[in-house]
Design an enzyme around this catalytic site. Structure first.
Site, short mmCIF file in Angstrom:
data_model
loop_
_atom_site.label_atom_id
_atom_site.label_comp_id
_atom_site.label_asym_id
_atom_site.label_seq_id
_atom_site.Cartn_x
_atom_site.Cartn_y
_atom_site.Cartn_z
N CYS A 94 0.88 -1.33 -0.25
CA CYS A 94 -0.17 0.25 0.34
C CYS A 94 0.58 1.65 -0.57
O CYS A 94 1.38 1.73 -1.28
CB CYS A 94 -1.04 -0.18 0.47
N HIS A 195 -3.25 -5.41 2.51
CA HIS A 195 -3.47 -5.89 3.51
C HIS A 195 -3.79 -6.49 4.54
O HIS A 195 -4.20 -8.14 4.05
CB HIS A 195 -3.61 -4.18 4.29
N1 GLN Z 1 -2.07 6.59 2.22
C1 GLN Z 1 -2.03 6.35 1.53
C2 GLN Z 1 -3.81 5.99 0.30
O1 GLN Z 1 -4.27 6.48 1.03
C3 GLN Z 1 -1.97 4.69 1.48
C4 GLN Z 1 -2.90 4.03 2.24
C5 GLN Z 1 -2.33 2.90 2.41
O2 GLN Z 1 -0.85 2.48 3.21
N2 GLN Z 1 -3.56 2.20 3.87
O3 GLN Z 1 -3.74 5.86 -0.19
#
Ligand code: GLN
Length: 250
Positions: A94, A195
């Site tokens: 992510c 995740h």
């Molecule tokens: N901040 C990034 C987004 O919103 C990644 C989010 C995350 O790692 N879950 O896309």
């Protein structure tokens, strides 16, 4: 005992949705094969020695944490690219995945520089792409295997035309909620929005990473022994079922 070396990038900044659980899975599955996984934290201001690691790992994070580490990660870009080109395995999840591309333009409009490993860029939109996700991957040559996980991102990732995705979306959003692709694969490096943590419910992916790491350490790709993954298979089926029940791609 063979020791595999893993660099955990920015553990105190990029670790949401229990992403550090992925390292616990790698360490345990390595130990079950008589291997030792030595984990070293590499964070802001630390040097990343390009030939010192068999595995690199970076987790996810909010825009704020990404902004705090992005310049430092971008400065490590050359070392990361050279390490992966030399066969070091890598898993980026992510927010970490986004920052291993060229850049991430976050919701404030600020452009955070990336490490320039993956041939892609990411721009945050107004829609958050949240929920269980299921993809089909051909990472293992000649086979199609599913990967189940949970996604939560505002970032919309655009792969370059010749880039290779990790897989095809069966249920969920994936990289951009349009292309039908999720993640990116570049040699021994994998990037994904999934995740969960990801690896407990996708043990084959953990073993793929361990095999690449062993290949880097030993110079040859040993076959890792099968493990009785009944619980892991059950967890995968439950996660896949939840994703499918969402009703296809969005
Ligand atoms: N901040 C990034 C987004 O919103 C990644 C989010 C995350 O790692 N879950 O896309």
């Amino acid at each position: 005992m063979t020791e595999l070396r893993l660099a955990h990038l920015y553990p105190e900044y990029l670790n949401i949705y229990a992403d550090r659980g992925n390292i616990a899975v790698l360490a345990t599955r390595a130990a079950w094969r008589g291997l030792e996984l030595a984990v070293e934290a590499v964070s802001v201001g630390d040097e990343l020695r390009r030939d010192a690691y068999d595995l690199l790992y970076v987790g996810g994070g909010q825009d704020r944490e990404q902004a705090l580490i992005a310049p430092d990660l971008a400065a490590k870009g050359e070392a990361i690219r050279e390490a992966v080109a030399a066969g070091t395995a890598a898993l980026a999840v992510c927010g970490g995945y986004q920052l291993l591309g060229r850049f991430y333009r976050d919701r404030s409009g600020a452009e955070q520089p990336g490490a320039g490993l993956f041939p892609l860029h990411t721009v945050a939109g107004d829609r958050r792409m949240i929920g269980d996700c299921l993809i089909e991957s051909d990472l293992v040559a000649g086979e199609r295997r599913t990967v189940a996980g949970f996604e939560n991102h505002a970032g919309t990732t655009r792969l370059d035309p010749d880039a290779r995705p990790l897989g095809r979306v069966l249920a969920g959003f994936g990289n951009d909620g349009e292309s039908g692709f999720e993640g990116c694969r570049l040699g021994t490096a994998i990037g994904t929005y999934l995740h969960g943590p990801l690896l407990p419910r996708n043990p084959w992916l953990a073993d793929w990473l361990l095999e690449r790491a062993l290949e880097h350490r030993l110079g040859e790709a040993p076959e890792l022994g099968e493990l009785p993954d009944d619980l892991e298979r059950e967890a995968h089926l439950v996660a896949a079922g939840r994703a499918r029940s969402r009703g296809g791609r969005f």
